[in-house]
Design a protein around this motif. Sequence first.
Motif, PDB file in Angstrom:
ATOM      1  N   GLY A 192      -7.577 -14.441 -22.516  1.00 38.88           N
ATOM      2  CA  GLY A 192      -8.324 -13.305 -23.036  1.00 38.88           C
ATOM      3  C   GLY A 192      -7.597 -12.461 -24.050  1.00 38.88           C
ATOM      4  N   GLY A 193      -6.291 -12.683 -24.211  1.00 34.46           N
ATOM      5  CA  GLY A 193      -5.530 -11.909 -25.186  1.00 34.46           C
ATOM      6  C   GLY A 193      -5.154 -10.524 -24.719  1.00 34.46           C
ATOM      7  N   ARG A 194      -5.080 -10.310 -23.401  1.00 38.81           N
ATOM      8  CA  ARG A 194      -4.801  -8.971 -22.886  1.00 38.81           C
ATOM      9  C   ARG A 194      -3.490  -8.862 -22.111  1.00 38.81           C
ATOM     10  NH1 ARG A 194      -8.134  -4.998 -22.624  1.00 38.81           N
ATOM     11  NH2 ARG A 194      -7.129  -4.241 -20.708  1.00 38.81           N
ATOM     12  N   HIS A 195      -3.127  -9.905 -21.385  1.00 40.37           N
ATOM     13  CA  HIS A 195      -1.991  -9.793 -20.480  1.00 40.37           C
ATOM     14  C   HIS A 195      -0.777 -10.605 -20.940  1.00 40.37           C
ATOM     15  CE1 HIS A 195      -5.460  -8.704 -17.807  1.00 40.37           C
ATOM     16  NE2 HIS A 195      -4.611  -7.764 -17.439  1.00 40.37           N
ATOM     17  N   ARG A 196      -0.819 -11.922 -20.698  1.00 40.55           N
ATOM     18  CA  ARG A 196       0.338 -12.765 -20.975  1.00 40.55           C
ATOM     19  C   ARG A 196       0.722 -12.774 -22.452  1.00 40.55           C
ATOM     20  NH1 ARG A 196      -2.277 -17.867 -18.008  1.00 40.55           N
ATOM     21  NH2 ARG A 196      -4.086 -16.832 -18.971  1.00 40.55           N
ATOM     22  N   SER A 197      -0.260 -12.952 -23.322  1.00 40.25           N
ATOM     23  CA  SER A 197       0.054 -13.039 -24.756  1.00 40.25           C
ATOM     24  C   SER A 197       0.637 -11.737 -25.285  1.00 40.25           C
ATOM     25  CB  SER A 197      -1.207 -13.419 -25.544  1.00 40.25           C
ATOM     26  OG  SER A 197      -2.210 -12.439 -25.399  1.00 40.25           O
ATOM     27  N   VAL A 198       0.129 -10.609 -24.821  1.00 42.08           N
ATOM     28  CA  VAL A 198       0.617  -9.310 -25.280  1.00 42.08           C
ATOM     29  C   VAL A 198       2.065  -9.092 -24.839  1.00 42.08           C
ATOM     30  CG1 VAL A 198       0.311  -6.816 -25.100  1.00 42.08           C
ATOM     31  CG2 VAL A 198      -1.690  -8.305 -25.363  1.00 42.08           C
ATOM     32  N   ALA A 199       2.338  -9.387 -23.571  1.00 42.03           N
ATOM     33  CA  ALA A 199       3.701  -9.215 -23.063  1.00 42.03           C
ATOM     34  C   ALA A 199       4.679 -10.118 -23.800  1.00 42.03           C
ATOM     35  CB  ALA A 199       3.737  -9.500 -21.561  1.00 42.03           C
ATOM     36  N   MET A 200       4.282 -11.360 -24.049  1.00 39.06           N
ATOM     37  CA  MET A 200       5.179 -12.307 -24.713  1.00 39.06           C
ATOM     38  C   MET A 200       5.382 -11.952 -26.187  1.00 39.06           C
ATOM     39  SD  MET A 200       6.253 -14.639 -22.516  1.00 39.06           S
ATOM     40  CE  MET A 200       6.488 -16.266 -23.242  1.00 39.06           C
ATOM     41  N   ALA A 201       4.327 -11.524 -26.866  1.00 35.91           N
ATOM     42  CA  ALA A 201       4.455 -11.131 -28.276  1.00 35.91           C
ATOM     43  C   ALA A 201       5.384  -9.931 -28.423  1.00 35.91           C
ATOM     44  CB  ALA A 201       3.079 -10.819 -28.861  1.00 35.91           C
ATOM     45  N   ARG A 202       5.232  -8.960 -27.552  1.00 33.45           N
ATOM     46  CA  ARG A 202       6.096  -7.774 -27.619  1.00 33.45           C
ATOM     47  C   ARG A 202       7.544  -8.132 -27.331  1.00 33.45           C
ATOM     48  NH1 ARG A 202       4.836  -2.957 -24.249  1.00 33.45           N
ATOM     49  NH2 ARG A 202       5.740  -1.758 -25.952  1.00 33.45           N
TER      50      ARG A 202
END
Length: 223
Positions: A192-202
Amino acid sequence: MTLVIVGGATEPELDEAVGVFVDSGFQLARWLSAWDDADAVLPLRGDAVTILKDADAQDIRYVLVHVGAGDGRAGGSHDRAHHRVDVAQLRELAQQLRSRERLLITCLAFGYKNGVPDGASWVVDVRLLENPYWVAELRPLDGRDPRVREFVIKQPAALELLDNFEKTLRAAIPHYRERGRSNLVVAFGCTGGRHRSVAMAREMATRLDDVDGVDVESSFRDL
């Protein structure tokens, strides 16, 4: 310098797109021309196919952006676009396309359910990680929250992926710079682009922040 040619499905979309580029520091071009001293945006009006053919014949380097739905013309701006976007994505794209003396690396988080982002040089699928969505107290949060970050980043698979990918990027960055690249988008995708991807991108943006001669930012498309 960058010449952006913009086509749109409708005149209002085209006008708004040009306005966004101008607001972002692009000069308004009224004819096909290579711009040596400033980034410029040219609205694509009239016979788009012929105009694009003329640009190619003159060996003009440009980035073609199409806003909105398809135009139904073979060889038109939708058919040939380097970037197909909606109005909401324009400002971020304009910032990415601006000429820069320093390489800008954007660590972008996205959700696969909304499609892979155009223009990403690297796409990293982080759906192999355990999903905070299935933890009741974490579900309403997103990857910017320290509790979600800890849940994601502390996973051994996340650390291994980050360590290996950071090493790969650090080795590749000098080669991008040698070729005059000004923007590099590294996209991290989860469902969904809210949890895992956000944490990893940051986290990746934080890790790359000490690279000399490079600017790094994080962006979250689907928040």
